[in-house]
Structures are given as structure tokens and as C-alpha cells.
Design a protein around this motif. Structure first.
Motif, PDB file in Angstrom:
ATOM      1  N   ARG A 101      -0.806   8.005   9.124  1.00 20.76           N
ATOM      2  CA  ARG A 101      -2.125   7.900   9.736  1.00 20.76           C
ATOM      3  C   ARG A 101      -2.955   6.797   9.085  1.00 20.76           C
ATOM      4  O   ARG A 101      -2.779   6.463   7.906  1.00 20.76           O
ATOM      5  CB  ARG A 101      -2.850   9.241   9.648  1.00 20.76           C
ATOM      6  CG  ARG A 101      -2.175  10.333  10.472  1.00 20.76           C
ATOM      7  CD  ARG A 101      -3.084  11.527  10.688  1.00 20.76           C
ATOM      8  NE  ARG A 101      -3.370  12.227   9.441  1.00 20.76           N
ATOM      9  CZ  ARG A 101      -2.617  13.207   8.952  1.00 20.76           C
ATOM     10  NH1 ARG A 101      -1.518  13.584   9.600  1.00 20.76           N
ATOM     11  NH2 ARG A 101      -2.951  13.810   7.839  1.00 20.76           N
ATOM     12  N   GLU A 102      -3.886   6.268   9.835  1.00 19.26           N
ATOM     13  CA  GLU A 102      -4.810   5.260   9.343  1.00 19.26           C
ATOM     14  C   GLU A 102      -5.687   5.866   8.258  1.00 19.26           C
ATOM     15  O   GLU A 102      -6.268   6.941   8.414  1.00 19.26           O
ATOM     16  CB  GLU A 102      -5.679   4.751  10.499  1.00 19.26           C
ATOM     17  CG  GLU A 102      -6.840   3.874  10.083  1.00 19.26           C
ATOM     18  CD  GLU A 102      -6.374   2.598   9.393  1.00 19.26           C
ATOM     19  OE1 GLU A 102      -6.873   2.329   8.290  1.00 19.26           O
ATOM     20  OE2 GLU A 102      -5.510   1.901   9.957  1.00 19.26           O
ATOM     21  N   GLY A 103      -5.772   5.173   7.126  1.00 11.66           N
ATOM     22  CA  GLY A 103      -6.527   5.709   5.991  1.00 11.66           C
ATOM     23  C   GLY A 103      -7.966   5.256   5.909  1.00 11.66           C
ATOM     24  O   GLY A 103      -8.724   5.765   5.075  1.00 11.66           O
ATOM     25  N   LEU A 117      -7.584   7.836  -4.747  1.00  8.39           N
ATOM     26  CA  LEU A 117      -7.308   7.877  -3.313  1.00  8.39           C
ATOM     27  C   LEU A 117      -6.458   9.093  -2.966  1.00  8.39           C
ATOM     28  O   LEU A 117      -6.708   9.788  -1.977  1.00  8.39           O
ATOM     29  CB  LEU A 117      -6.590   6.587  -2.890  1.00  8.39           C
ATOM     30  CG  LEU A 117      -6.423   6.341  -1.390  1.00  8.39           C
ATOM     31  CD1 LEU A 117      -7.777   6.207  -0.711  1.00  8.39           C
ATOM     32  CD2 LEU A 117      -5.596   5.077  -1.151  1.00  8.39           C
ATOM     33  N   ASN A 126      -6.965  11.550   1.318  1.00  8.47           N
ATOM     34  CA  ASN A 126      -7.085  10.574   2.392  1.00  8.47           C
ATOM     35  C   ASN A 126      -6.024  10.838   3.466  1.00  8.47           C
ATOM     36  O   ASN A 126      -4.931  11.316   3.163  1.00  8.47           O
ATOM     37  CB  ASN A 126      -6.918   9.175   1.784  1.00  8.47           C
ATOM     38  CG  ASN A 126      -7.017   8.077   2.791  1.00  8.47           C
ATOM     39  OD1 ASN A 126      -6.037   7.757   3.451  1.00  8.47           O
ATOM     40  ND2 ASN A 126      -8.202   7.492   2.917  1.00  8.47           N
ATOM     41  N   ASP A 127      -6.332  10.528   4.723  1.00  8.77           N
ATOM     42  CA  ASP A 127      -5.390  10.797   5.812  1.00  8.77           C
ATOM     43  C   ASP A 127      -4.050  10.103   5.596  1.00  8.77           C
ATOM     44  O   ASP A 127      -2.990  10.672   5.878  1.00  8.77           O
ATOM     45  CB  ASP A 127      -5.985  10.343   7.146  1.00  8.77           C
ATOM     46  CG  ASP A 127      -7.045  11.306   7.671  1.00  8.77           C
ATOM     47  OD1 ASP A 127      -7.135  12.426   7.123  1.00  8.77           O
ATOM     48  OD2 ASP A 127      -7.773  10.932   8.603  1.00  8.77           O
ATOM     49  N   LEU A 128      -4.082   8.855   5.120  1.00  7.26           N
ATOM     50  CA  LEU A 128      -2.835   8.142   4.853  1.00  7.26           C
ATOM     51  C   LEU A 128      -2.033   8.851   3.768  1.00  7.26           C
ATOM     52  O   LEU A 128      -0.815   9.059   3.903  1.00  7.26           O
ATOM     53  CB  LEU A 128      -3.130   6.700   4.435  1.00  7.26           C
ATOM     54  CG  LEU A 128      -1.951   5.905   3.878  1.00  7.26           C
ATOM     55  CD1 LEU A 128      -0.832   5.797   4.906  1.00  7.26           C
ATOM     56  CD2 LEU A 128      -2.412   4.515   3.427  1.00  7.26           C
ATOM     57  N   CYS A 129      -2.695   9.249   2.699  1.00  5.17           N
ATOM     58  CA  CYS A 129      -2.004   9.919   1.594  1.00  5.17           C
ATOM     59  C   CYS A 129      -1.420  11.260   2.028  1.00  5.17           C
ATOM     60  O   CYS A 129      -0.296  11.618   1.646  1.00  5.17           O
ATOM     61  CB  CYS A 129      -2.972  10.132   0.429  1.00  5.17           C
ATOM     62  SG  CYS A 129      -3.605   8.603  -0.286  1.00  5.17           S
ATOM     63  N   ARG A 181      -0.442   3.024  10.219  1.00  7.51           N
ATOM     64  CA  ARG A 181      -1.817   2.853  10.699  1.00  7.51           C
ATOM     65  C   ARG A 181      -2.026   3.474  12.081  1.00  7.51           C
ATOM     66  O   ARG A 181      -2.634   2.881  12.963  1.00  7.51           O
ATOM     67  CB  ARG A 181      -2.197   1.377  10.718  1.00  7.51           C
ATOM     68  CG  ARG A 181      -2.119   0.726   9.333  1.00  7.51           C
ATOM     69  CD  ARG A 181      -2.285  -0.775   9.402  1.00  7.51           C
ATOM     70  NE  ARG A 181      -2.175  -1.363   8.077  1.00  7.51           N
ATOM     71  CZ  ARG A 181      -1.671  -2.573   7.836  1.00  7.51           C
ATOM     72  NH1 ARG A 181      -1.230  -3.313   8.838  1.00  7.51           N
ATOM     73  NH2 ARG A 181      -1.615  -3.035   6.611  1.00  7.51           N
ATOM     74  N   THR A 187       0.827  -1.204   0.000  1.00  6.02           N
ATOM     75  CA  THR A 187       0.000   0.000   0.000  1.00  6.02           C
ATOM     76  C   THR A 187       0.863   1.257   0.000  1.00  6.02           C
ATOM     77  O   THR A 187       0.660   2.183  -0.799  1.00  6.02           O
ATOM     78  CB  THR A 187      -0.927   0.000   1.223  1.00  6.02           C
ATOM     79  OG1 THR A 187      -1.838  -1.097   1.118  1.00  6.02           O
ATOM     80  CG2 THR A 187      -1.709   1.290   1.326  1.00  6.02           C
ATOM     81  N   VAL A 225      -8.912   2.986   1.636  1.00  2.81           N
ATOM     82  CA  VAL A 225      -7.606   2.569   1.130  1.00  2.81           C
ATOM     83  C   VAL A 225      -7.709   1.212   0.457  1.00  2.81           C
ATOM     84  O   VAL A 225      -7.330   1.032  -0.710  1.00  2.81           O
ATOM     85  CB  VAL A 225      -6.569   2.534   2.274  1.00  2.81           C
ATOM     86  CG1 VAL A 225      -5.256   1.956   1.773  1.00  2.81           C
ATOM     87  CG2 VAL A 225      -6.355   3.935   2.842  1.00  2.81           C
TER      88      VAL A 225
END
Length: 491
Positions: A420-422, A438, A443-446, A395, A243, A426
């Protein structure tokens, strides 16, 4: 007769000694030779068997040979352990040396060692029936196409220590010599020229002819740049490497870099599906036709992709060519993001040794944190520098078991960052091959990964400023410029 030498090899090699350059031999008939096909069986038996004086490690059914050789040596330090490095690289030799392995043997060295031990026990040379045995021994040292070696009966020339491979040279510098050095011909493990490989004596085999006919990689052009190599690794599976790798490649492209996503999870890589490019060139296809590598290019905001082989069994041949492949790819891109597999193998050591930075992921499991510590210890034993590693707590969310502080403490104060957890988006979007969507959704993960890449990647080239999805786009959202706050006062 009590066995005095142990051979560790996979089950197929035990059945077909020709795979080890010993066609016509019967390992099971040699009373002086103890045979082991699994690492568990070998270690359990050899720990208790002091009669075995030395161990030859070719392969095993359940462990990489370098790891098995290191474990057997650690179990009994006084015992000689020799790694059969038929397709060795400088990385492998340095790792063997760091693990305390006594020496590495080429194909020819192993064949000659085996025959010498067999003759010592009363088996006539003519009766050996071994196709790998040389009978045309010249009167002096010979230089052969497959490598440099000194043949049987030749005196070691003065100053020859300077010509030996990395492991033997390091041992010579310390005054250490294998116990059998006076009884076996000296072998230079390093190939005679870049790309040359040691081969069994039966060089006319179909495999050898196929190797000779394979096109060589062009590592000369272009040479104006060297890519920023960013492997994504972890100590265990399930930490989120795939990922993070695919999103990092998309974000690097967005930041203005000409980017390649290299799928070096050679057995189970799924970057094709996650990036949404089903017809991407595979690593084995690029090695078979090197000219195709020159045409690798991204499309718009999507990075170029060199995918994992479609056939799982192709990974062993690819691992051997990993250094030459990287030499070919590095001048062609600004950034190469490399996805790695769950198991650490020789090709992954090549990536880590050449990396500009390496994202080392730890997820929210205690086992992931322990695996990270074990992996770092392995790097130290193998001589792989960990200074380029960026430890990443993946995560992270409110109430998550681990934060970057926990990872930093576990790694004895090493700097760590958080991703951060996405959320469910995701997996949903990447399963559908929609990483661009995405990233566009912020997104928070991105967002957290984009911030991390902005900190570690070099500035993008000026030529990329006018492309769609480059630096100008990156100035939005997380990287947007803030307007100066207006001072309050009387107009």
C-alpha cells in the motif's frame, strides 16, 4: 584491407591495449580489425557489414559486455561472437550460453587469438611488440598459477572436453565447435581453484601484485545455517527498491531474525542514510579486510548493514568477488535483504540465482510494467530461474492505475501481491534515517510489507524469542491474536 574481425571495447581500453593484455599494440593500425567503443555504433555498423566474420566483445562505453554480445549475436546469427570473460564466473558462462554466444575467452586465449590473426595477415611474430605474447612455450600442456590452459602447439589430450568450462562443455555435448577451434589453443575458462582468476601475461603488474596480497574471504565458518536471501529488484529505477529493502530488513529484524541489509546498489546505494548508520562497514572495506565481516551485527531493532562503497569506481572489483562474498555472509545471518541497482549487472544475477525469494517491484507507471516483462525475458535468456520471484505491485491506493491483478495479468497469471501507498511520511522519515519510527507508526506501507514478510520468511529461530523487537512484538497490531467471540445466550 577490409576488416574481417571486430573488437568492441571501451574507449580507455582502445587507447591503452595493455588493459586487454596487449601492451605495445596499436589497434588503430590493424587494417583487419574494426573498432567500436559504443554498443549503438557497433550494432548499427555490424548489422550492415557482412564482411566481418567474428566479433570480440571485451566491454563498451554504454552497455554491459554480456548484453552487447547477446545483441550482436541476435542481429546476425551466422556470425561468430566471442565474449572476453577475463574474470568469468559460472553465472556469466551460463548466461553467455543461453544468449547464444559462441564461446568465452580468457585473457591468455584472447592474446593468443589476436596474435594468431595478426600473423595470418603477414605481421611477423617477432615484430608484434606485444608484451602479452608468450615466448617460453613448453613442449606439452602446462598448468599455470592463474588457470589451466593448453599452450600453443600442444595436441588436445583425450577426454579433455570433460575439463572445459560450462559453455564449452555444453557446446561439446551438442556437437558444436567454434569455427576457429582447430586454429587456436584450447582454453579452460574455469579457474584452477576456488577464488583463482585469470590474469594477463604481464603478471608482475602492480594490479596483479595488489590482488595477490589481498586477504581471501573465509567461507568456512560458521556453517550451521544458511541465510534466507531476499533480493529486492525491479525492471527499472524509481520503483521503490531502496525503500522496500530498508523497511524489509527492519521488519525482518522485528520478526525475530538476525538480519543483514546488504546494499548491492554498488554505485548509488544510500542504505547508510536511510537506515541512519553513517559509519557502517562498506562492501569494499569488508573485502579488503575480511575479518571485519565477522563482526557485522545489528543493534537492538536495527539490522546489520553492509553498505555500498563510498567510491563509485570501486564497484567493478566488487562485482567479481560477489560469489565469494555471499559464501562468507550466508552462514552468519538468518535473513539477508539485498538492495539492488537500476541496471542489471553480474552481481545482481548472482543474488537472483541464490535467492530464497526475490521481491520484484512494479510501481504505478506503465513503463515499470513493461520493464518488468523485459527483465523476466532477460532472466529466461540467461538461464535465471524466476520461480522464487514474488511480483509486487507497489504504491497501491484507491484509484491507482495498477493493482496486483493487473500485474498478474501482465505476467501471464503469475501470483502478485500489493504494497500500500505509505504517504509523505515514508520519504520524510527515511530521508532523516528514521525507519524504526516509520515501522513503529504502523504506516500502511509497513503494515502491508510486514504481512508479506510473515508469509514468505521462515519461522524465526527459537533463540531470538527473548530479544527486544522480536516475535512477541510482532504479535501486536496486524498479527495480534483475536479473542474468541463470546457466544450469546442465557447465563
Amino acid at each position: 584491407m577490409t576488416p574481417s574481425i571486430a573488437l568492441c571495447a571501451d574507449s580507455e581500453s582502445m587507447k591503452q591495449p595493455a588493459l586487454l593484455g596487449l601492451a605495445g599494440e596499436n589497434f588503430a593500425a590493424q587494417e583487419w580489425l574494426a573498432l567500436y567503443s559504443t554498443a549503438e555504433e557497433a550494432r548499427a555498423s555490424l548489422r550492415a557489414d557482412a564482411a566481418v566474420e567474428e566479433v570480440w566483445v571485451a566491454s563498451s562505453d554504454d552497455m554491459d559486455p554480456i548484453n552487447l554480445a547477446a545483441a550482436v549475436k541476435r542481429d546476425r546469427q551466422a556470425r561468430g561472437v566471442y565474449l572476453l570473460a577475463f574474470q568469468g564466473t559460472g553465472s556469466l558462462w551460463s548466461r553467455a550460453h543461453a544468449a547464444g554466444v559462441d564461446a568465452t575467452l580468457s585473457h591468455q586465449a584472447f592474446v593468443e587469438r589476436y596474435l594468431r590473426e595478426k600473423r595470418r595477415r603477414g605481421v611477423p611474430r617477432a615484430a608484434s611488440g606485444c608484451a602479452g605474447e608468450r615466448r617460453d612455450v613448453p613442449a606439452s600442456g602446462a598448468v599455470r598459477a592463474e588457470g589451466v590452459r593448453e599452450d600453443v602447439g600442444c595436441a588436445r589430450p583425450a577426454g579433455a572436453a570433460a575439463a572445459t568450462g560450462p559453455l564449452r562443455a555444453a557446446n561439446a555435448a551438442k556437437g558444436v565447435a567454434p569455427a576457429w577451434a582447430s586454429a587456436v589453443p584450447t582454453v579452460v575458462e574455469a579457474p584452477a581453484a576456488a577464488g583463482a582468476l585469470e590474469r594477463p601475461a604481464a603478471a608482475a603488474s602492480a594490479q596483479s601484485r595488489a590482488e595477490a596480497a589481498r586477504p581471501r574471504l573465509d567461507v568456512q565458518a560458521p556453517a550451521q545455517r544458511q541465510a534466507f536471501l531476499l533480493p529486492v529488484a525491479s525492471g527499472s529505477g524509481g520503483a521503490g527498491k531502496s525503500t522496500v529493502a530498508v523497511l524489509a530488513a527492519v521488519l525482518a529484524c522485528k520478526l525475530g531474525h538476525e538480519t543483514l541489509l546488504l546494499d548491492f546498489d554498488l554505485q548509488f546505494g544510500d542504505m547508510r542514510e536511510m537506515l541512519g548508520v553513517s559509519d557502517a562497514l562498506a562492501v569494499d572495506e569488508g573485502l579488503a579486510a575480511p575479518a571485519r565481516l565477522a563482526h557485522l551485527a545489528g543493534e537492538g531493532a536495527r539490522p546489520a548493514l553492509l553498505a555500498a562503497p563510498r567510491r563509485l569506481e570501486a564497484y567493478e572489483a566488487i562485482a567479481r568477488d560477489a560469489p565469494a562474498l555471499m559464501d562468507c555472509l550466508m552462514p552468519r545471518f538468518d535473513v539477508i535483504v539485498a538492495n539492488t541497482g537500476a541496471a542489471w549487472r553480474e552481481e545482481h544475477a548472482v543474488l537472483l540465482e541464490r535467492s530464497s525469494k526475490a521481491l520484484f517491484l512494479v510501481d504505478q507507471r506503465a513503463s515499470s510494467l513493461r520493464a518488468c516483462k523485459h527483465a523476466i525475458e532477460l532472466c529466461a535468456r540467461c538461464g535465471i530461474a524466476t520461480s522464487p520471484f514474488v511480483f509486487v505491485a507497489n504504491r497501491c491506493a484507491k484509484g491507482a492505475p495498477f493493482s496486483s491483478i493487473d500485474v498478474s495479468c501482465a505476467m501471464q497469471g503469475a501470483h502478485a501481491v500489493e504494497l500500500r501507498e505509505g504517504g509523505p511520511d515514508v520519504e520524510g522519515l527515511l530521508s532523516a534515517g528514521m525507519p524504526l519510527d516509520l515501522v513503529a507508526d504502523r504506516n500502511d506501507l509497513c503494515a502491508s510489507l510486514e504481512q508479506l514478510l510473515a508469509d514468505i520468511l521462515p519461522p524465526p529461530p527459537q533463540a531470538a524469542e527473548g530479544r527486544a523487537g522480536t516475535v512477541s512484538d510482532a504479535s501486536r497490531g496486524l498479527f495480534r491474536k483475536r479473542r474468541p467471540r463470546r457466544k450469546r445466550g442465557v447465563a
